[in-house]
Design an enzyme around this catalytic site. Structure first.
Site, PDB file in Angstrom:
ATOM      1  N   THR B 182      27.029  -4.899  -9.047  1.00  0.00           N
ATOM      2  CA  THR B 182      25.875  -5.423  -9.774  1.00  0.00           C
ATOM      3  C   THR B 182      26.309  -6.637 -10.584  1.00  0.00           C
ATOM      4  O   THR B 182      27.412  -6.669 -11.124  1.00  0.00           O
ATOM      5  CB  THR B 182      25.273  -4.328 -10.686  1.00  0.00           C
ATOM      6  OG1 THR B 182      24.164  -4.871 -11.390  1.00  0.00           O
ATOM      7  CG2 THR B 182      26.286  -3.773 -11.681  1.00  0.00           C
ATOM      8  N   GLU B 329      23.581   1.002 -11.298  1.00  0.00           N
ATOM      9  CA  GLU B 329      24.438   2.077 -11.830  1.00  0.00           C
ATOM     10  C   GLU B 329      23.775   3.449 -11.755  1.00  0.00           C
ATOM     11  O   GLU B 329      24.412   4.464 -12.012  1.00  0.00           O
ATOM     12  CB  GLU B 329      24.778   1.806 -13.311  1.00  0.00           C
ATOM     13  CG  GLU B 329      25.688   0.614 -13.568  1.00  0.00           C
ATOM     14  CD  GLU B 329      24.913  -0.690 -13.740  1.00  0.00           C
ATOM     15  OE1 GLU B 329      23.783  -0.795 -13.196  1.00  0.00           O
ATOM     16  OE2 GLU B 329      25.439  -1.595 -14.407  1.00  0.00           O
ATOM     17  N   LYS B 437      17.105 -11.309 -33.303  1.00  0.00           N
ATOM     18  CA  LYS B 437      17.368 -10.674 -34.594  1.00  0.00           C
ATOM     19  C   LYS B 437      16.988 -11.666 -35.696  1.00  0.00           C
ATOM     20  O   LYS B 437      17.739 -12.591 -35.982  1.00  0.00           O
ATOM     21  CB  LYS B 437      18.839 -10.277 -34.729  1.00  0.00           C
ATOM     22  CG  LYS B 437      19.229  -9.072 -33.869  1.00  0.00           C
ATOM     23  CD  LYS B 437      20.078  -9.495 -32.696  1.00  0.00           C
ATOM     24  CE  LYS B 437      20.456  -8.326 -31.801  1.00  0.00           C
ATOM     25  NZ  LYS B 437      21.090  -8.785 -30.540  1.00  0.00           N
ATOM     26  N   TRP B 442      14.232  -6.755 -35.668  1.00  0.00           N
ATOM     27  CA  TRP B 442      14.268  -7.077 -34.254  1.00  0.00           C
ATOM     28  C   TRP B 442      12.902  -7.577 -33.777  1.00  0.00           C
ATOM     29  O   TRP B 442      11.862  -6.998 -34.105  1.00  0.00           O
ATOM     30  CB  TRP B 442      14.627  -5.834 -33.431  1.00  0.00           C
ATOM     31  CG  TRP B 442      16.072  -5.443 -33.530  1.00  0.00           C
ATOM     32  CD1 TRP B 442      17.060  -6.093 -34.215  1.00  0.00           C
ATOM     33  CD2 TRP B 442      16.684  -4.304 -32.924  1.00  0.00           C
ATOM     34  NE1 TRP B 442      18.254  -5.424 -34.074  1.00  0.00           N
ATOM     35  CE2 TRP B 442      18.053  -4.312 -33.285  1.00  0.00           C
ATOM     36  CE3 TRP B 442      16.225  -3.264 -32.116  1.00  0.00           C
ATOM     37  CZ2 TRP B 442      18.956  -3.347 -32.871  1.00  0.00           C
ATOM     38  CZ3 TRP B 442      17.118  -2.299 -31.698  1.00  0.00           C
ATOM     39  CH2 TRP B 442      18.477  -2.327 -32.064  1.00  0.00           C
TER      40      TRP B 442
END
Lengths: 540, 540
Positions: B182, B329, B437, B442
């Site tokens: 990946t 994954e 940020k 956030w």
């Protein structure tokens, strides 16, 4: 890949986290319905584990349950294995002698028992060599009245239990999670273990579209007793998928089953044909319309389902009726009979024929039919014994030398004789021991029985082997008439002619006897050895 | 329970025995459709294994595939792992530098390559240090024209192969069966292994009703390339369930996908939003009615699916559109967004909101969201990084020190930032590295992008962080306009006002820049690091 173990704890966690508001509906007496959420169920299950550890449960301890289908039994289904111990589901219908044997043989140390079933256990408690504690389940238990020594109240134990208990996270998937004993033709019952891995994979398979297709939207009714092959695994799987589940409590009758199916809008259920016969009769005799339109799949197994039964459910009541096959040794799902797409353009008759077979094996399982010459072809006529292999099939009987014969060469030898069609559908034709060997050829007692039971005059029929000087064995039909007042000579002649139309001449029984009823096992299977005993004189 | 290993061989056997007549439909050129039965497929697969062993494949050997979606690639999917070797699915869209790296890093010894893709490999063949043999796949291969050294024709090898070959029966379920690499944000691609057990369990999960519900009656179209996370596992699972499968061959375009969906009456398919955008445009511009009524489930994943896309498919074309989430994954299925029954009485708007999230984890998987303070509550607003655990989740990158950071404490740290609703539905809000940020709080770049993309004037929008002296970072919106002729100052003002209506003031970007297109990865994901590079001056 991560070394994530397939253990039951994750089912419980999933139900609590994602389906916490979904319900378990549990009948604990004939008039009351108890509803509990999966969130509360999970909390009670942890407390139960803590309480059982308090009375001596350790990893590997065998904890018996002697109970009907209800939420407390379901709590035991998870509390015991998730704590690393083994739940031993005791069949309440065994003789006391067999019950004593299996409790001592398994070395159960604790037994959870329904209040109403306690007297049975109390009567043999002094013969139980390993049991230290009884835990009595019920809404308002009177411990003294149970006559059990060293007994405690389930609800009182829970009330005092540690609510911060957490299940261990280091369980190995190959640890034993449960065990059941299965009756043998001769001798004591035989015990098998179920591992966490086996139960998890079996449960997953029930969620496959090609299987039960169990999912969150289902309302799953466990008709099969939870002491019989884990109620066919439905209670475990329903927790994983977050299905609403209905546990119909003590002394289930066809009337209770029918009532609860209608009232709770049940979508999936599974049981033995005897129950479905009873439900069918109630449907046919009902004076008011009964709404069972919620039912998505009704599974019948444990014994052969006659075509008339399938037809009545499907055509008269529009209830999809699906035949399955399994054994205590197989967790139990081995096969299901669901139409393959290639059968879509078959005639109604061909489809019914397929539907009345046990179908094809579940994903991850392998089956084969074996006779003296090896694996039999899929020709729809050559008979062979059904062998099964797979991750939820037992590999031994617990401390029992009968293991050697049943688990040869890595396969379970089921003792069932079957044929397999070119599409891979399996049809059971007999038990090895019930097959009639006449002049070197095999005659299927089940085929004859099914044919007899399609005759209007016949309520039930069992066919057994009768010793014969020339042919070794010949078939003997034992028939229960619907109307016992008819002239039996006339009807005997009619039945023999009826069979002659459908079978080769040498298959037609030499004799028909009329009996009051066919003796049956606790799960409704014909008990032919008992029938043979009853008819001993005739068979000499 | 029996020690039955969960290995791919049983999928192949099941397809051959029970679904031998079912078809694999394979496009091998733009004009021709090849149809092969599972019976022939199984036979060719055995021959392929035999042929590959003949050119040096042993247990554990890595065999690369460099190919589109077609029946030969599917044969490799089974022949290689069922023989005990490892199939390495090479992403044909990698740069030649990365391609060379992953082949050498994995130590591939044999590579199966499509004839039309051979020139790519030929150009780097002298840099491949471990490859001994190429096997060229195609209908009528001209080996000399491929310029590959030590190359052989796939079909010629098969024609000469041993048709009595049998797969080994002693494979362990924890053996590696496949591998994929990946792409990483920086550095070379990272490789993960898939075990037999992982693939088998992942495949089973695709058959669950709550998941894809894959079954024998399905006609499954693999739109995701087979070199990308095993086409999301659909080709493996379809073999197990005996589903008809459609493999759309080289250079899939939305037009080819749409044509094949209609012509083959596809019932289930999965792909990235980019493809579905393309298909939607074709549907909207079509001058004739297109019949897609066969589609039972269309899954979209790999990038966020805007609500407009979901709505258009569901409401205009009545095609059930289901959002999913996974990574290379993770085999890849982690979550799917299917309505829970508790959402049945929600408003259409609430349901669409749920439908646009990635949903909840598949059975057997666990997820959690983690921030600096620990596991975040399911409140629908607190952000945390998505962590995943389960039997088909990788536990390491192959020979790669980036393992340490990604696989901490037994969980895969996905780098995706999400929130979770009280129902357990997960909504991705950003990548860890794309999160803005600002003043200690956030800001989700994805939320801003999605909002911008609902504006009529906007074709695409990407929001990235811009350094700021006071707030550390502030959002910068990079917008592709549908009509590039409009006055950009006007539209900028409009867009800022539009955002101000929907977000807290401090979320609204300080600046909007107009760009020609958003750079994307091979699977259609926004490449924000490349965008940052392009806009470097602005970001100083």
């Amino acid at each position: 890949m991560m070394d994530t173990q397939l253990v039951l704890t994750q089912f419980l966690t999933r139900a609590e986290k994602y389906y916490g508001h979904k319900k378990i509906i549990s009948r604990t007496s004939s008039t009351m319905t108890h509803r509990i959420t999966y969130r509360d169920f999970a909390q009670r299950t942890r407390k139960l584990a803590s309480a059982l550890e308090g009375v001596g449960m350790k990893r590997g301890t065998k904890v018996g349950t002697f109970a009907w289908n209800h939420h407390r039994h379901l709590e035991a289904y998870f509390a015991i294995p998730c704590a690393g111990a083994i739940i031993h589901m005791l069949n309440i219908r065994l003789s006391l002698e067999h019950l004593r044997y299996i409790i001592n043989h398994a070395e159960d140390e604790i037994i959870l028992v329904d209040e109403e079933l306690a007297p049975l256990l109390a009567s043999i408690q002094h013969q139980l060599t390993t049991v230290k504690t009884f835990v009595v389940m019920g809404d308002h238990v009177d411990i003294a009245a149970t006559k059990l020594q060293n007994a405690q109240s389930y609800e009182e134990l829970l009330a005092a239990a540690d609510s911060s208990y957490e299940f261990p996270t280091d369980l190995d998937e190959n640890m034993n999670a449960g065990m059941c004993y299965t009756s043998a033709t001769t001798g004591f019952p035989k015990g098998v273990f179920y591992t966490h891995r086996g139960i998890v994979l079996h449960s997953l398979s029930l969620g496959l579209v090609e299987s039960f297709g169990l999912n969150e939207r289902d309302i799953a009714l466990s008709v099969v007793p939870m002491f019989h092959a884990s109620a066919w695994g439905l209670p475990f799987a329903a927790v994983n998928f977050g299905s609403t589940q209905v546990l119909p409590g003590p002394n289930m009758t066809p009337q209770i089953i029918l009532d609860v199916m209608e009232a709770e809008k049940v979508t999936v259920t599974a049981g033995v044909p005897t129950i479905w016969f009873g439900v069918l009769q109630l449907l046919e005799n009902s004076t008011r319309p009964i709404d069972l339109s919620s039912i998505r799949i009704l599974v019948s197994g444990g014994a052969s389902s006659p075509k008339g039964l399938i037809q009545a459910f499907e055509q008269k009541y529009n209830i999809p009726f699906t035949v399955g096959y399994g054994l205590t040794e197989t967790s139990p799902l081995v096969t299901l009979s669901r139409y393959k797409s290639e059968m879509d353009d078959w005639s109604e008759e061909q489809r019914l024929e397929a539907r009345s077979m046990i179908g094809m094996p579940a994903a991850l399982l392998q089956t084969k039919l074996l006779n003296e010459e090896g694996e039999v072809p899929w020709d729809g006529k050559t008979m062979g014994e059904l062998l099964v292999k797979g991750p939820w099939i037992a590999d031994a009987y617990y401390k029992d030398e009968r293991t050697v014969e049943a688990f040869k060469d890595g396969w379970l030898h089921t003792g069932d004789i079957a044929i397999q069609t070119p599409e891979g559908f399996i049809k059971l034709v007999d038990r090895t021991k019930d097959l009639i060997k006449s002049g070197g050829e095999w005659i299927s007692s089940v085929d004859l029985e099914n044919a007899l039971m399609t005759h209007d005059a016949v309520a039930e029929a069992a066919v057994i082997a009768m010793p014969h000087p020339t042919w070794q064995e010949r078939p003997l039909a034992c028939v229960v008439l619907k109307n016992k007042e008819v002239n039996s000579d006339d009807i005997k002649e009619q039945l023999l002619q009826y069979l002659a139309q459908n079978f080769a001449k040498w298959w037609v029984p030499d004799e028909i006897v009329f009996i009051d009823e066919v003796p049956k096992t606790s799960v409704g299977k014909f008990q032919k050895n008992q029938l043979r005993n009853q008819l001993e004189e005739l068979l000499q």
